[in-house]
Motif scaffolding. Sequence first.
Motif, PDB file in Angstrom:
ATOM      1  N   SER A  79      33.455 -37.718 -39.125  1.00 17.78           N
ATOM      2  CA  SER A  79      32.826 -37.296 -40.123  1.00 17.78           C
ATOM      3  C   SER A  79      31.880 -38.015 -40.996  1.00 17.78           C
ATOM      4  O   SER A  79      32.240 -39.433 -41.075  1.00 17.78           O
ATOM      5  N   SER A  80      30.970 -37.648 -41.586  1.00 14.53           N
ATOM      6  CA  SER A  80      30.073 -38.420 -42.541  1.00 14.53           C
ATOM      7  C   SER A  80      29.637 -37.651 -43.693  1.00 14.53           C
ATOM      8  O   SER A  80      29.631 -36.396 -43.629  1.00 14.53           O
ATOM      9  N   PHE A  81      29.472 -38.330 -44.740  1.00 16.52           N
ATOM     10  CA  PHE A  81      29.047 -37.795 -46.078  1.00 16.52           C
ATOM     11  C   PHE A  81      27.501 -37.900 -46.284  1.00 16.52           C
ATOM     12  O   PHE A  81      27.186 -39.077 -45.938  1.00 16.52           O
ATOM     13  N   LEU A  82      26.934 -36.822 -46.588  1.00 20.18           N
ATOM     14  CA  LEU A  82      25.554 -36.945 -46.798  1.00 20.18           C
ATOM     15  C   LEU A  82      25.212 -36.355 -48.377  1.00 20.18           C
ATOM     16  O   LEU A  82      25.689 -35.739 -48.865  1.00 20.18           O
ATOM     17  N   ASN A  83      24.159 -37.361 -48.787  1.00 21.72           N
ATOM     18  CA  ASN A  83      24.030 -37.142 -50.099  1.00 21.72           C
ATOM     19  C   ASN A  83      22.535 -36.902 -50.575  1.00 21.72           C
ATOM     20  O   ASN A  83      21.785 -36.974 -49.625  1.00 21.72           O
ATOM     21  N   GLN A  84      22.308 -36.522 -51.729  1.00 22.57           N
ATOM     22  CA  GLN A  84      20.985 -36.089 -52.011  1.00 22.57           C
ATOM     23  C   GLN A  84      19.680 -37.374 -51.397  1.00 22.57           C
ATOM     24  O   GLN A  84      20.132 -38.382 -51.782  1.00 22.57           O
ATOM     25  N   GLY A  85      18.817 -36.673 -50.781  1.00 22.05           N
ATOM     26  CA  GLY A  85      17.939 -37.736 -50.373  1.00 22.05           C
ATOM     27  C   GLY A  85      18.069 -38.168 -48.964  1.00 22.05           C
ATOM     28  O   GLY A  85      17.356 -38.657 -48.396  1.00 22.05           O
ATOM     29  N   ASP A  86      19.421 -37.902 -48.469  1.00 23.28           N
ATOM     30  CA  ASP A  86      19.669 -38.194 -47.143  1.00 23.28           C
ATOM     31  C   ASP A  86      19.224 -37.179 -46.023  1.00 23.28           C
ATOM     32  O   ASP A  86      19.074 -36.147 -46.207  1.00 23.28           O
ATOM     33  N   VAL A  87      18.775 -37.811 -44.701  1.00 22.38           N
ATOM     34  CA  VAL A  87      18.220 -37.030 -43.827  1.00 22.38           C
ATOM     35  C   VAL A  87      19.115 -37.167 -42.579  1.00 22.38           C
ATOM     36  O   VAL A  87      19.382 -38.234 -42.156  1.00 22.38           O
ATOM     37  N   ILE A  88      19.318 -36.125 -41.687  1.00 21.26           N
ATOM     38  CA  ILE A  88      20.118 -36.224 -40.503  1.00 21.26           C
ATOM     39  C   ILE A  88      19.402 -35.499 -39.281  1.00 21.26           C
ATOM     40  O   ILE A  88      18.932 -34.301 -39.501  1.00 21.26           O
ATOM     41  N   LEU A  89      19.332 -36.307 -38.309  1.00 19.69           N
ATOM     42  CA  LEU A  89      18.877 -35.724 -37.056  1.00 19.69           C
ATOM     43  C   LEU A  89      20.147 -35.486 -36.235  1.00 19.69           C
ATOM     44  O   LEU A  89      20.813 -36.214 -35.800  1.00 19.69           O
ATOM     45  N   LEU A  90      20.397 -33.956 -35.741  1.00 16.32           N
ATOM     46  CA  LEU A  90      21.643 -33.722 -34.959  1.00 16.32           C
ATOM     47  C   LEU A  90      21.135 -33.522 -33.523  1.00 16.32           C
ATOM     48  O   LEU A  90      20.227 -32.607 -33.448  1.00 16.32           O
ATOM     49  N   SER A  91      21.577 -34.272 -32.547  1.00 14.44           N
ATOM     50  CA  SER A  91      20.890 -34.603 -31.297  1.00 14.44           C
ATOM     51  C   SER A  91      21.671 -34.043 -30.161  1.00 14.44           C
ATOM     52  O   SER A  91      21.220 -33.491 -29.280  1.00 14.44           O
ATOM     53  N   SER A  92      23.179 -33.972 -30.398  1.00 14.93           N
ATOM     54  CA  SER A  92      24.075 -33.529 -29.391  1.00 14.93           C
ATOM     55  C   SER A  92      25.284 -33.153 -29.670  1.00 14.93           C
ATOM     56  O   SER A  92      25.605 -33.383 -30.879  1.00 14.93           O
ATOM     57  N   GLY A  93      26.060 -32.808 -28.894  1.00  9.81           N
ATOM     58  CA  GLY A  93      27.411 -32.321 -29.456  1.00  9.81           C
ATOM     59  C   GLY A  93      27.521 -31.059 -30.069  1.00  9.81           C
ATOM     60  O   GLY A  93      26.742 -30.641 -30.327  1.00  9.81           O
ATOM     61  N   GLY A  94      28.781 -31.047 -30.827  1.00  8.92           N
ATOM     62  CA  GLY A  94      28.891 -30.113 -31.956  1.00  8.92           C
ATOM     63  C   GLY A  94      28.891 -30.682 -33.274  1.00  8.92           C
ATOM     64  O   GLY A  94      29.114 -31.735 -33.603  1.00  8.92           O
ATOM     65  N   HIS A  95      28.734 -29.800 -34.429  1.00  8.76           N
ATOM     66  CA  HIS A  95      28.656 -29.981 -35.740  1.00  8.76           C
ATOM     67  C   HIS A  95      29.255 -28.924 -36.562  1.00  8.76           C
ATOM     68  O   HIS A  95      29.097 -27.793 -36.233  1.00  8.76           O
ATOM     69  N   GLY A  96      29.740 -29.429 -37.822  1.00  5.11           N
ATOM     70  CA  GLY A  96      30.142 -28.306 -38.746  1.00  5.11           C
ATOM     71  C   GLY A  96      29.990 -28.904 -40.153  1.00  5.11           C
ATOM     72  O   GLY A  96      29.849 -29.991 -40.103  1.00  5.11           O
ATOM     73  N   PHE A  97      29.866 -28.292 -40.962  1.00  5.48           N
ATOM     74  CA  PHE A  97      29.586 -28.857 -42.310  1.00  5.48           C
ATOM     75  C   PHE A  97      30.839 -28.206 -43.369  1.00  5.48           C
ATOM     76  O   PHE A  97      31.117 -27.091 -43.395  1.00  5.48           O
ATOM     77  N   GLN A  98      30.737 -28.945 -44.487  1.00  4.52           N
ATOM     78  CA  GLN A  98      31.571 -28.480 -45.927  1.00  4.52           C
ATOM     79  C   GLN A  98      30.780 -29.039 -46.655  1.00  4.52           C
ATOM     80  O   GLN A  98      30.350 -30.311 -46.813  1.00  4.52           O
ATOM     81  N   ILE A  99      30.424 -28.122 -47.875  1.00  2.64           N
ATOM     82  CA  ILE A  99      29.713 -28.353 -49.007  1.00  2.64           C
ATOM     83  C   ILE A  99      30.745 -28.808 -49.841  1.00  2.64           C
ATOM     84  O   ILE A  99      31.480 -28.105 -50.599  1.00  2.64           O
ATOM     85  N   ILE A 100      30.672 -30.102 -50.414  1.00  2.00           N
ATOM     86  CA  ILE A 100      31.511 -30.711 -51.200  1.00  2.00           C
ATOM     87  C   ILE A 100      30.809 -30.649 -52.636  1.00  2.00           C
ATOM     88  O   ILE A 100      32.005 -30.350 -53.610  1.00  2.00           O
ATOM     89  N   GLU A 101      29.719 -30.846 -53.031  1.00  2.00           N
ATOM     90  CA  GLU A 101      29.104 -30.252 -54.196  1.00  2.00           C
ATOM     91  C   GLU A 101      27.853 -29.597 -53.943  1.00  2.00           C
ATOM     92  O   GLU A 101      27.179 -29.488 -52.869  1.00  2.00           O
ATOM     93  N   ASP A 102      27.795 -28.473 -54.859  1.00  2.00           N
ATOM     94  CA  ASP A 102      26.624 -27.325 -54.684  1.00  2.00           C
ATOM     95  C   ASP A 102      25.236 -28.226 -53.973  1.00  2.00           C
ATOM     96  O   ASP A 102      25.078 -29.275 -54.427  1.00  2.00           O
ATOM     97  N   ALA A 103      24.887 -27.639 -52.908  1.00  2.00           N
ATOM     98  CA  ALA A 103      23.750 -28.468 -52.294  1.00  2.00           C
ATOM     99  C   ALA A 103      22.663 -27.488 -51.698  1.00  2.00           C
ATOM    100  O   ALA A 103      22.950 -26.268 -51.649  1.00  2.00           O
ATOM    101  N   GLU A 104      21.491 -28.176 -51.767  1.00  2.00           N
ATOM    102  CA  GLU A 104      20.180 -27.660 -51.223  1.00  2.00           C
ATOM    103  C   GLU A 104      19.882 -28.167 -49.822  1.00  2.00           C
ATOM    104  O   GLU A 104      19.815 -29.368 -50.013  1.00  2.00           O
ATOM    105  N   ILE A 105      19.641 -27.652 -48.827  1.00  2.00           N
ATOM    106  CA  ILE A 105      19.260 -28.435 -47.620  1.00  2.00           C
ATOM    107  C   ILE A 105      18.249 -27.683 -47.076  1.00  2.00           C
ATOM    108  O   ILE A 105      18.126 -26.460 -47.028  1.00  2.00           O
ATOM    109  N   ILE A 106      17.311 -28.612 -46.511  1.00  2.00           N
ATOM    110  CA  ILE A 106      16.148 -28.100 -45.887  1.00  2.00           C
ATOM    111  C   ILE A 106      16.419 -28.351 -44.471  1.00  2.00           C
ATOM    112  O   ILE A 106      16.666 -29.372 -44.066  1.00  2.00           O
TER     113      ILE A 106
END
Length: 134
Positions: A79-106
């Motif tokens: 697992s990894s934590f993403l914060n405001q301003g971070d960008v992630i490219l999901l390229s293979s395998g599977g993934h799931g998310f949990q919103i830790i603090e209210d989030a806006e995601i593009i």
Amino acid sequence: KILAIILKKDFNEPGIHFFTPNDFSQQLGYMNHKKGYIIEPHVHNRVTREINYTNEVLFIKSGIVRVDFYSENRIYVSSSFLNQGDVILLSSGGHGFQIIEDAEIIEVKQGPYYADLDKNRFKSVENFNILIKK
């Protein structure tokens, strides 16, 4: 296999940097230029590409999001934590998310989007044992 590439908000290098291999169907790059730098006007050529899997790029506009990575066999990897301003490219395998603090995601991904044809949802026992950290 590369499951994802995370570009943290504090990355700061001059010039142009691409983080993805040339054969990825979605490319992730970063540009940092000084005032007055010119990117010449251009058009992109029509090039036929074959895309077999959907890649996603997520921009964390606000909040904190935990991303859980899974192998192609749906086995929890990390697992990894993403914060405001971070960008992630999901390229293979599977993934799931949990919103830790209210989030806006593009989200940006290849289209067209075929809803349920594009993904297989699954649950993992390991997912429920991950501690929430900031």
